[in-house]
Scaffold this motif. Structure first.
Motif, PDB file in Angstrom:
ATOM      1  N   PRO B  46       7.655   4.914  -4.414  1.00 44.45           N
ATOM      2  CA  PRO B  46       7.505   5.647  -3.154  1.00 44.45           C
ATOM      3  C   PRO B  46       6.398   6.306  -3.072  1.00 44.45           C
ATOM      4  O   PRO B  46       6.148   6.883  -1.933  1.00 44.45           O
ATOM      5  N   ASP B  47       5.624   6.554  -4.071  1.00 40.01           N
ATOM      6  CA  ASP B  47       4.214   7.246  -4.127  1.00 40.01           C
ATOM      7  C   ASP B  47       3.063   6.573  -4.284  1.00 40.01           C
ATOM      8  O   ASP B  47       2.090   7.183  -4.614  1.00 40.01           O
ATOM      9  N   GLU B  48       3.185   5.301  -4.029  1.00 37.41           N
ATOM     10  CA  GLU B  48       2.152   4.448  -4.190  1.00 37.41           C
ATOM     11  C   GLU B  48       1.798   3.487  -2.889  1.00 37.41           C
ATOM     12  O   GLU B  48       2.864   3.260  -2.166  1.00 37.41           O
ATOM     13  N   ASP B  49       0.626   3.776  -2.660  1.00 35.94           N
ATOM     14  CA  ASP B  49       0.040   2.805  -1.655  1.00 35.94           C
ATOM     15  C   ASP B  49      -1.238   2.044  -1.889  1.00 35.94           C
ATOM     16  O   ASP B  49      -1.819   2.023  -3.060  1.00 35.94           O
ATOM     17  N   ALA B  51      -4.104   3.031  -1.309  1.00 35.22           N
ATOM     18  CA  ALA B  51      -5.415   4.140  -1.836  1.00 35.22           C
ATOM     19  C   ALA B  51      -4.943   4.405  -3.429  1.00 35.22           C
ATOM     20  O   ALA B  51      -5.898   4.078  -4.162  1.00 35.22           O
ATOM     21  N   THR B  52      -3.753   4.441  -3.874  1.00 33.68           N
ATOM     22  CA  THR B  52      -3.504   4.560  -5.273  1.00 33.68           C
ATOM     23  C   THR B  52      -3.403   3.216  -5.931  1.00 33.68           C
ATOM     24  O   THR B  52      -4.059   3.275  -7.266  1.00 33.68           O
ATOM     25  N   VAL B  55      -7.362   2.656  -6.242  1.00 38.37           N
ATOM     26  CA  VAL B  55      -8.109   3.662  -7.695  1.00 38.37           C
ATOM     27  C   VAL B  55      -7.483   3.114  -9.195  1.00 38.37           C
ATOM     28  O   VAL B  55      -8.436   3.025  -9.795  1.00 38.37           O
ATOM     29  N   GLU B  56      -6.451   2.864  -9.328  1.00 38.78           N
ATOM     30  CA  GLU B  56      -5.901   2.258 -10.559  1.00 38.78           C
ATOM     31  C   GLU B  56      -6.583   0.973 -10.933  1.00 38.78           C
ATOM     32  O   GLU B  56      -7.355   1.054 -11.927  1.00 38.78           O
ATOM     33  N   PRO B  83      -3.299   2.881   4.265  1.00 36.90           N
ATOM     34  CA  PRO B  83      -2.282   4.273   4.671  1.00 36.90           C
ATOM     35  C   PRO B  83      -2.715   4.841   5.797  1.00 36.90           C
ATOM     36  O   PRO B  83      -1.722   5.210   6.511  1.00 36.90           O
ATOM     37  N   TYR B  84      -3.940   4.774   6.165  1.00 35.16           N
ATOM     38  CA  TYR B  84      -4.359   5.479   7.738  1.00 35.16           C
ATOM     39  C   TYR B  84      -4.680   4.457   8.579  1.00 35.16           C
ATOM     40  O   TYR B  84      -5.573   3.375   8.069  1.00 35.16           O
ATOM     41  N   ILE B  92     -11.342   7.694  -0.618  1.00 35.45           N
ATOM     42  CA  ILE B  92     -10.374   8.162  -1.418  1.00 35.45           C
ATOM     43  C   ILE B  92     -10.744   7.466  -2.719  1.00 35.45           C
ATOM     44  O   ILE B  92     -10.786   8.291  -3.696  1.00 35.45           O
ATOM     45  N   ALA B  96     -12.187   9.298  -6.217  1.00 35.88           N
ATOM     46  CA  ALA B  96     -11.361   9.411  -7.468  1.00 35.88           C
ATOM     47  C   ALA B  96     -12.071   8.808  -8.496  1.00 35.88           C
ATOM     48  O   ALA B  96     -11.743   9.002  -9.547  1.00 35.88           O
ATOM     49  N   ARG B 341      10.390   2.492   2.760  1.00 34.89           N
ATOM     50  CA  ARG B 341      10.459   3.298   4.196  1.00 34.89           C
ATOM     51  C   ARG B 341      11.108   2.306   4.971  1.00 34.89           C
ATOM     52  O   ARG B 341      11.141   2.347   6.491  1.00 34.89           O
ATOM     53  N   GLY B 347      12.501   9.164   7.247  1.00 38.78           N
ATOM     54  CA  GLY B 347      11.255   9.712   7.796  1.00 38.78           C
ATOM     55  C   GLY B 347      10.163   8.908   7.216  1.00 38.78           C
ATOM     56  O   GLY B 347      10.310   8.158   5.980  1.00 38.78           O
TER      57      GLY B 347
END
Lengths: 150, 347, 386
Positions: B46-49, B51-52, B55-56, B83-84, B92, B96, B341, B347
């Motif tokens: 849920p906290d990955e997209d 960008a993340t 970066v990894e 993400p945007y 980002i 990073a 989502r 939301g």
């Protein structure tokens, strides 16, 4: 006026993205988040920027089961105090782990995640979380004895 | 010659079995995996997209290449799930991984080949001496509409390639592209899920463009199938790349090693690039690799790559594709829906 | 300047979810109660302090000093509003103590108040979370219960504190609150109910945590000299000490002790010229049960690591050697954050006056209160004597 969160996150981006704090050249203490003054040396202190290696061990932890709206999708989640190898501690989520496996002393490394969204149309704050070290993170799973990591 | 000086991948930890998705929609779960050639797919947390994931993957690439991130002159991130809608993912990533502020950066979008388009752009800048090293990333957290055929394959993952001249671990001898206006798959602004032309995505789209791209590359490099040890094609599912291989006469064993789609699904912009990484993880110096990425809309980017001696020293520095494939935790459809989502009330 | 400061009146409203009252209503009630208890004419009051943490976020109202003076009909006297998170009440008492001691004010009304139930449970928790370091703890998902859970987990790890130990403050405090007509929860809770209550942040459960509460408490304070004019039963504030620690819990060398509590307790006892063994009754800040265990150790009732054991042995029960939280504490009396520090002093004053009815500690003469802000970044200690 700035949209909620924008400037407050932006001005901390370097620290949050890369775990950048500082180190006092006078007393050798590492600080995260970066501090304006070394509390040990005060005016004699000399603070230099320092990017932490992002390796550490879990000092204490909990499983959050009642959380603010922004964290609902992640519940239940593990949050911990992590003691970095440099000696300073910070607070972060532990991801990529089964709750039952989390222990004090567990070896972890930093990874990059979404921290918080300021609503569906707002900005996304990214930054550090931690995950267990293992082959897939490119690290030894065994804890490194204290003092040998530097 | 321009080449790859480092690469890294990232695949999220979660998986859902395609049979579990099938059963939810009343399909025969036992048939879907073998039928599609996709048995499970990766699911981002849920906290990955993008960008993340980017970066990894980029951090892995930099660690492997042992370069100073300040030497990176361009950061390009290709994805169809940035993400945007407006605001680059690349900035980002650059911040990073510790890039200099004196570099150029942009996001690319060309369905599943945005990442290879980023590679070509980086190659151009490196070859023209405008920059020392370029970071090109293909990464996606692809969405499939619940109940749609795409839901079985739309997955998450990414790969980052550092393009440079100095000590490449693989050189890129040639790249060509084949591009037409063919609307086989699209997502309109503001829509949550993409739409597609179903069987139209096959013959006039994937097969035509990958096939033409391959032909162009053979012609330009004056090579044939026999000159290559490995083939990598974009993998929308497990069947298309195999059918493509058959059409141009690629022996099965030359294709086999790149078929990561079976275990992680279609990672869109990451697909061919992770397939290539899987081959680079195991290929011996001197091996030749033939890559064709495909992006709906439609186009293909083809690359002819030779593995160099330097590759052996890089091995073991960072997690391999297989390391990520093997690290997995299965989730059920409800968890998948929560993470992706698909539960709108949250939301 | 050696003039002692006396408490001549105490008052409270009943704590709880006060659906039919807003902040003004019950703050006025507690203040009036204290003024009537003191028997002081309103016109003699020459200053007012109110402790409140977050009326701005809870009820969209700040400037509480002026509001309280206005509603109370106290004329044009100066009014101060102080904030120190959950120690706002204690800070208000200390401000009045200093003002009277300095001679600037003669008779002061001290209030502590918080209206928490006008926002939902999550928003209430978010609002309290800003008492920690929001930028480096809260934003990363560390809720307020999570931070106390870090302490609990570490205490268990370092000293072998058990889940039973964590349940004991709740059991004791509910039993005490059964005799406190102002308490939010006036019924006992058996240990197995505590131990099976829902998990908030492992190992902390819902029944290890103070509730969301509306309420206010008030005191009337004046110099020793003036006190004689109003009452025969003054209670004196023998000492007031306040110390600070790092805002973020992760910046402390140890998270199983609160340095600010250790030093403010030492400082206050020294100022009062007393030793811990002289104290007859305590109010210790138990926003979470682990807080009471740690404070039991940090004030010196038990050795470090043996707070749980002290509870097990009944040392801190009414009738024990060092009764703690005879009022029911934050857990059972309720925890309207800004009111708590004042409510602690109300309870101790009643104990020293002999007015604590069924929860009275026999012959109590000296008392000590510890009021904590955040995770221990502020500690305010008051020593009272009759």
């Amino acid at each position: 006026m700035a949209e909620q969160g924008v400037a407050s996150v932006w001005r901390r981006i370097k620290a949050i993205y890369t775990i950048q704090g500082n180190m006092c050249e006078t007393c050798g203490t590492y600080y995260f988040p970066p501090r304006p003054v070394c509390p040990e040396c005060r005016r004699k202190g000399k603070l230099e920027l320092y990017t932490f290696k992002g390796l550490g061990t879990i000092y204490s932890f909990t499983v959050v089961r009642q959380a603010p709206e922004d964290f609902k999708r992640q519940m239940p989640y593990v949050i911990a105090q992590i003691e970095l190898d440099e000696g300073t501690r910070l607070t972060a989520q532990i991801v990529n782990v089964d709750i039952k496996d989390v222990k004090i002393g567990m070896r972890v490394r930093s990874c990059f995640r979404k921290i918080k969204e300021f609503g569906p149309g707002g900005i996304i704050a990214y930054g550090y979380k931690f995950e267990p070290t293992m082959k897939v993170t490119g690290h030894e799973e065994k804890p490194i004895p204290k003092g040998k990591s530097q | 010659m321009v080449g790859i000086v480092g690469y890294g991948v990232y695949v999220p930890r979660y998986r859902i079995k395609t049979s579990d998705i099938a059963e939810l929609w009343g399909e025969d779960g036992t048939k879907i995996g073998p039928g599609l050639g996709v048995f499970e797919k990766s699911v981002p947390g849920p906290d990955e997209d993008v960008a993340t994931i980017s970066v990894e993957a980029a951090r892995n690439a930099i660690k492997m290449a042992k370069i100073n991130p300040l030497d990176i002159g361009a950061v390009y991130v290709g994805s169809e799930s940035h993400p945007y809608a407006v605001k680059p993912t690349g900035t980002i990533v650059a911040e990073a991984v510790g890039c200099s502020y004196n570099m150029t950066c942009a996001d690319f979008e060309f369905a599943c080949k945005a990442g290879t388009a980023a590679m070509q752009s980086a190659m151009g800048l490196v070859a023209s001496n405008m920059i020392k090293i370029g970071l090109a990333i293909g990464s996606d957290t692809a969405q499939g509409r619940p109940g749609d055929a795409l839901e079985y394959s739309a997955a998450a993952g990414g790969a980052a390639y550092l393009i440079g001249m100095k000590n490449p671990l693989a050189t890129i001898e040639e790249t060509v592209s084949f591009t037409t206006d063919t609307p086989d798959f699209w997502r309109r602004e503001g829509e949550d899920f993409p739409s597609h032309g179903a069987r139209f995505t096959g013959e006039p789209a994937y097969f035509r463009h990958v096939g033409e791209g391959a032909k162009l590359l053979f012609k330009k490099t004056k090579t044939t199938v026999d000159d290559y040890d490995y083939f990598v094609f974009h993998m929308p599912n497990g069947k298309f790349p195999i059918a493509m291989g058959k059409q141009i006469g690629v022996p099965k064993e030359k294709l086999e090693d790149s078929l990561v789609v079976r275990q992680i699904g279609n990672t869109y912009s990451g697909s061919a690039m992770i397939g290539l990484a899987r081959v680079l993880d195991i290929a011996k110096p001197g091996s030749k690799i033939f890559v064709v990425a495909y992006g709906s809309g439609a186009g293909s980017d083809a690359f002819s790559i030779t593995v160099e001696d330097a590759i052996e020293k890089t091995r073991g520095a960072v997690p391999t594709v297989d390391d990520y494939i093997e690290r997995k935790t299965y989730v059920d459809y409800a968890t998948y829906a929560k993470y992706r989502r698909k539960i709108k009330a949250l939301g | 300047m050696s003039n002692r400061v006396a408490i001549i009146g105490v008052g409270m409203c009943k704590f709880g979810e006060l659906w039919d009252q807003n902040l003004k209503d019950f703050t006025l009630e507690a203040g009036m109660y204290a003024i009537f208890d003191a028997g002081v004419p309103g016109s003699d009051i020459d200053g007012m302090v109110i402790g409140n943490m977050s009326a701005g976020r809870f009820t969209n109202q700040e400037h509480l000093g002026a509001l309280a003076v206005d509603m109370g009909g106290l004329g044009d006297i100066p009014a101060y509003s102080v904030e120190a998170a959950c120690a706002s009440g204690g800070a208000a008492v200390r401000q009045a103590y200093m003002a009277i001691k300095s001679g600037e004010h003669n008779v002061m009304l001290v209030l502590g108040s918080e209206k928490m139930s006008d926002v939902n449970q999550t928003e209430a928790m978010n609002t309290i979370s800003v008492a920690s370091d929001w930028e480096w703890e809260g934003m990363f998902g560390a809720t307020f219960p999570a931070l106390y859970a870090f302490m609990a987990r570490r205490h268990m790890y370092e000293y072998g504190t058990t889940e039973e130990h964590l349940a004991l403050p709740t059991v004791k405090n509910h039993a005490n609150a059964a005799h406190n007509p102002w308490a939010q929860f006036q019924s006992p809770v058996p240990i197995d109910v505590v131990m099976k209550s829902g998990m908030l942040a492992d190992p902390l459960r819902v029944l290890h945590s103070a509730p969301v509460t509306d309420g206010a408490a008030g005191l009337v304070m004046c110099s020793e000299e003036l006190a004689k004019k109003y009452t025969d039963t003054p209670v004196f504030i023998e000492a007031s000490d306040q110390r600070s620690d790092t805002l973020a819990l992760h910046d402390r060398k140890s998270i199983t002790t609160m340095n600010a509590v250790v030093s403010s307790t030492k400082g206050a006892l020294m100022e009062a010229n007393l030793e811990l063994k002289d104290i007859d009754v305590f109010e210790l800040h138990d926003s979470f049960s682990i807080g009471e265990i740690i404070l039991t150790e940090d004030v010196g009732i038990a050795k470090k690591g043996e707070g749980g054991k002290a509870l097990e042995e009944g040392i801190t029960e009414i009738g024990g050697k060092f009764p703690v939280n005879t009022s029911g504490g934050l857990k059972a009396r309720g925890h309207p954050v800004g009111a708590t520090g004042v409510a602690q002093i109300v309870e101790l004053a009643l104990q020293l006056r002999g007015d604590a009815e069924k929860r009275q500690v026999d012959g109590a003469e000296k008392a000590l209160a510890v009021n904590i802000g955040g995770t221990g970044a502020t500690s305010i200690v008051h020593v009272l004597r009759r």
